[in-house]
Design a protein around this motif. Structure first.
Motif, PDB file in Angstrom:
ATOM      1  N   HIS A   1       0.833  -1.205   0.000  1.00  0.00           N
ATOM      2  CA  HIS A   1       0.000   0.000   0.000  1.00  0.00           C
ATOM      3  C   HIS A   1       0.865   1.252   0.000  1.00  0.00           C
ATOM      4  O   HIS A   1       2.082   1.167   0.181  1.00  0.00           O
ATOM      5  N   ASN A   2       0.254   2.429  -0.196  1.00  0.00           N
ATOM      6  CA  ASN A   2       1.010   3.685  -0.181  1.00  0.00           C
ATOM      7  C   ASN A   2       1.764   3.789   1.134  1.00  0.00           C
ATOM      8  O   ASN A   2       1.181   3.591   2.195  1.00  0.00           O
TER       9      ASN A   2
ATOM     10  N   GLU B   1       5.216   2.759 -10.362  1.00  0.00           N
ATOM     11  CA  GLU B   1       3.815   3.160 -10.555  1.00  0.00           C
ATOM     12  C   GLU B   1       3.631   3.922 -11.866  1.00  0.00           C
ATOM     13  O   GLU B   1       2.940   4.935 -11.922  1.00  0.00           O
TER      14      GLU B   1
ATOM     15  N   HIS C   1       0.204  -0.852  -8.203  1.00  0.00           N
ATOM     16  CA  HIS C   1      -1.064  -1.161  -7.536  1.00  0.00           C
ATOM     17  C   HIS C   1      -2.014  -1.821  -8.522  1.00  0.00           C
ATOM     18  O   HIS C   1      -3.172  -2.032  -8.230  1.00  0.00           O
TER      19      HIS C   1
ATOM     20  N   ILE D   1      -6.600  -6.074  -0.719  1.00  0.00           N
ATOM     21  CA  ILE D   1      -6.872  -4.643  -0.564  1.00  0.00           C
ATOM     22  C   ILE D   1      -5.871  -4.030   0.414  1.00  0.00           C
ATOM     23  O   ILE D   1      -5.331  -2.954   0.170  1.00  0.00           O
ATOM     24  N   ASP D   2      -5.608  -4.741   1.511  1.00  0.00           N
ATOM     25  CA  ASP D   2      -4.666  -4.223   2.502  1.00  0.00           C
ATOM     26  C   ASP D   2      -3.234  -4.252   1.987  1.00  0.00           C
ATOM     27  O   ASP D   2      -2.370  -3.545   2.479  1.00  0.00           O
TER      28      ASP D   2
ATOM     29  N   GLY E   1      -2.471  -3.315  -0.932  1.00  0.00           N
ATOM     30  CA  GLY E   1      -2.314  -2.262  -1.930  1.00  0.00           C
ATOM     31  C   GLY E   1      -2.717  -2.672  -3.332  1.00  0.00           C
ATOM     32  O   GLY E   1      -2.420  -1.990  -4.290  1.00  0.00           O
ATOM     33  N   LEU E   2      -3.394  -3.791  -3.450  1.00  0.00           N
ATOM     34  CA  LEU E   2      -3.868  -4.214  -4.769  1.00  0.00           C
ATOM     35  C   LEU E   2      -5.395  -4.255  -4.755  1.00  0.00           C
ATOM     36  O   LEU E   2      -6.019  -4.264  -3.705  1.00  0.00           O
ATOM     37  N   ASP E   3      -5.974  -4.313  -5.942  1.00  0.00           N
ATOM     38  CA  ASP E   3      -7.396  -4.575  -6.046  1.00  0.00           C
ATOM     39  C   ASP E   3      -7.612  -6.074  -5.971  1.00  0.00           C
ATOM     40  O   ASP E   3      -6.693  -6.848  -6.237  1.00  0.00           O
TER      41      ASP E   3
END
Lengths: 293, 315
Positions: B77-78, B202, B235, B271-272, B274-276
């Motif tokens: 994630h960011n 990114e 991501h 999701i946690d 940092g991906l869908d």
């Protein structure tokens, strides 16, 4: 319903009257209702940004007119008269966190209301309220905005826009650069503002999933004009038309179109995964035990 | 008689000669295998913090091995530390402890410039990477900096623009290009320098869907056809799914190392990270909520479409 924005035959020419003149908007007519959620889609250079800049008086029409929250604007409108308009329209540009500058989060959010004539105390009261509204914890109010994470910095910037208490919120790709979780949280926050504060929302986006999930109206722009002005259901029901204009489908719609090709019957293509799952549940054999392995 | 003796000697000699060649061949393949095992990037127990005042490490005891020709996706994630890791590999930040080897060479102050020649970096915002007045000039910028001869420069710029399919835009001004086109020019600028490794930080996140797909297929072409080692920090689930291997970074640590399809089974946990969540997984979840059982193994979009249409159309 009350019209929040009424645009009539709006034309805009950059550097009009010079050899470099370039037409950016052609005969754009559009109504946006109070309390609605409108998505504007289209490619880079299609005129989206030029149109948006008219909504808070950054640009004035070359010809035609628009009325925003009761303010009528034509090419004749004086710049001074645009101040009133800017109270009503909040703008969240791309990467709004780049505009943070104050020492503390609270001061940064309070800057705009102070600038519009509120006392320090009043402005900070509004700021604290808006910080809560965008989901910033009280603990960060006295820290520097530059110590926060990217997602939180963006929330500070958005709270700063909300602190002007606008009726219309214009969002220009507000989730660009955030990770998927940050994107979802941000979009849910706007949805909440839409539902609870009854803000009229205008969203410029490339994310067709967001259009499908949140918008009740879609405007498609190309070469400075509108090529569609309808509901997401109607616009996304024609994959060939979208493909022709180099526009994508929401993931669900694209997936359902593949199923339809295999012979799965759909009357209309669904827009969200909930709608698709609902439809599939109707079509699937219901006895749970039938499935092997 | 002399003649049979000579024959015998020759045959013996031939056997001996062949034996020697075989030994050499075996040694050579063994040596080559060991060489590739070395990897093009080796990171050993790397620690880093942005400020001495920070209690926590921003990179904490990172061990990472990247094979030559591999496509490695780095997710998180960011703020997880994945971009910091990329900066460390390129020597843009100085580690507190630990070692980094690039192409067999240890990263030190002396080797830094040599190592940077082997690594190309493509960043998030195409607008921040443009320095030239036109496309050609922009691609040539890095070459000029390295003092490459003018003639050689022309050849390399042309080649690089061909790889990214922007040769028709050589004389165009950057402002007239779309985001995807600008990013392709940025990639050409990197390719002209002929690195071995290209790091994409990114690089697709600010592009519209069309531009995004263009860049993803260009990365694929660079890795599969041109043989570049690719590290993509992303991501984007589509980008990660094409990689040979996915590494998860969280809190400055490497938390996972797996094949994309293994990782995608994690469902909502993604999701946690940092991906869908991949679309078929999300749909499965919604179907399960409605009492419909779905196969437990990971399915990509194609197999999910097949499974659904078979289940629906059989009755």
């Amino acid at each position: 319903m009350v019209k929040s924005i009424h645009i009539e035959k709006l034309n805009y020419v950059y550097q009009s009257g010079t050899p470099f003149s370039r037409r950016a908007l052609t005969d754009v007519s559009l109504d946006i209702k109070t309390g609605s959620y409108t998505a504007i889609i289209g490619h880079t250079g299609s005129g989206k940004s030029t149109l948006l800049q008219h909504l808070n008086g950054l640009l004035k029409p070359t010809s035609g007119s628009l009325t925003v929250a009761g303010n009528h604007i034509t090419s004749e409108t004086k710049n001074k008269e645009l101040n009133e308009l800017r109270h009503h329209v909040g703008f969240v540009f791309q990467f709004p966190e780049a505009q943070l500058f104050e020492e503390t989060v609270l001061k940064d959010i309070a800057f705009a209301p102070k600038n519009f004539g509120k006392s320090d105390e009043e402005a900070e009261q509004v700021a604290a309220k808006m910080a809560t509204l965008v989901g910033l914890p009280d603990s960060v109010l006295d820290s520097s905005p530059f110590e926060l994470s990217g997602g939180q910095m963006r929330r500070v910037a958005i709270a700063g826009v909300l602190a002007m208490e606008p009726q219309i919120l214009v969002l220009d790709e507000p989730t660009a650069g955030l990770d998927p979780k940050g994107r979802l949280e941000m979009m849910e926050m706007f949805e909440q503002l839409h539902q609870e504060q009854h803000l009229t929302i205008i969203l410029v986006t490339h994310q067709m999933n967001d259009v499908a999930n949140y918008a009740d109206h879609v405007v498609v722009m190309e070469n400075g004009g509108l090529i569609a002005n309808s509901t997401p259901e109607r616009v996304f029901s024609d994959p060939d038309w979208l493909h022709k204009h180099h526009l994508g489908l929401p993931q669900t719609t694209a997936f359902a179109a593949k199923l339809a090709k295999q012979g799965v019957p759909f009357e209309t293509l669904p827009l969200t995964e909930k709608q698709l799952a609902e439809k599939l549940a109707e079509l699937m054999p219901q006895s749970g035990g039938e499935l092997h392995g | 008689m002399v003649v049979p003796f000579v024959y015998a000697f020759n045959i013996l000699n031939l056997y001996f000669f062949m034996f020697r060649i075989m030994v050499l061949l075996i040694l050579k393949t063994k040596f080559e295998r060991e060489r590739t095992m070395d990897g093009i990037i080796d990171i050993k127990d790397l620690c880093f913090r942005y400020s001495q005042e920070n209690e926590k490490l921003d990179l904490s005891h990172v061990d990472l091995h990247v094979n030559e020709g591999e496509w490695l996706a780095v997710i998180g994630h960011n703020g997880s530390g994945k971009s910091t890791l990329a900066k460390a590999i390129d020597g843009l930040i100085e580690p507190e402890s630990g070692e980094i080897f690039v192409d067999g060479q240890k990263l030190t102050e002396e080797s830094l410039w040599n190592i940077r020649k082997k690594i190309g970096m493509v960043f998030q915002n195409p607008d921040n990477q443009f320095v030239g007045a036109d496309v050609e000039g922009d691609v040539a910028f890095g070459l000029e900096n390295q003092g490459i001869e003018r003639e050689e420069m022309h050849i390399r710029v042309k080649e690089a623009l061909q790889v990214v399919n922007m040769q028709d835009f050589a004389k165009h001004e950057p402002v007239r290009l779309s985001g995807g086109q600008k990013q392709r020019v940025a990639i050409a600028g990197v390719l002209a320098l002929r690195p071995k490794i290209v790091i994409f930080d990114e690089s697709t996140s600010m592009l519209d869907p069309e531009g995004r797909m263009q860049i993803i297929s260009l990365i694929k072409q660079m890795n599969r056809e041109e043989g570049f080692t690719v590290i993509s920090i992303t991501h984007d689930i589509d980008e990660a799914s094409l990689a040979d291997r996915v590494v998860v970074v969280d809190d400055g640590k490497i938390m996972g190392d797996s094949l994309p399809e293994e990782l995608f089974q994690k469902g909502n946990e993604l999701i946690d990270l940092g991906l869908d969540v991949p679309y078929p997984q999300r749909l499965k979840f919604e179907l399960n909520k409605r009492g419909i059982q779905t196969p437990s193994e990971y399915m990509d979009e194609g197999s999910m479409v097949n499974w659904l249409s078979r289940s629906i159309l059989k009755n």
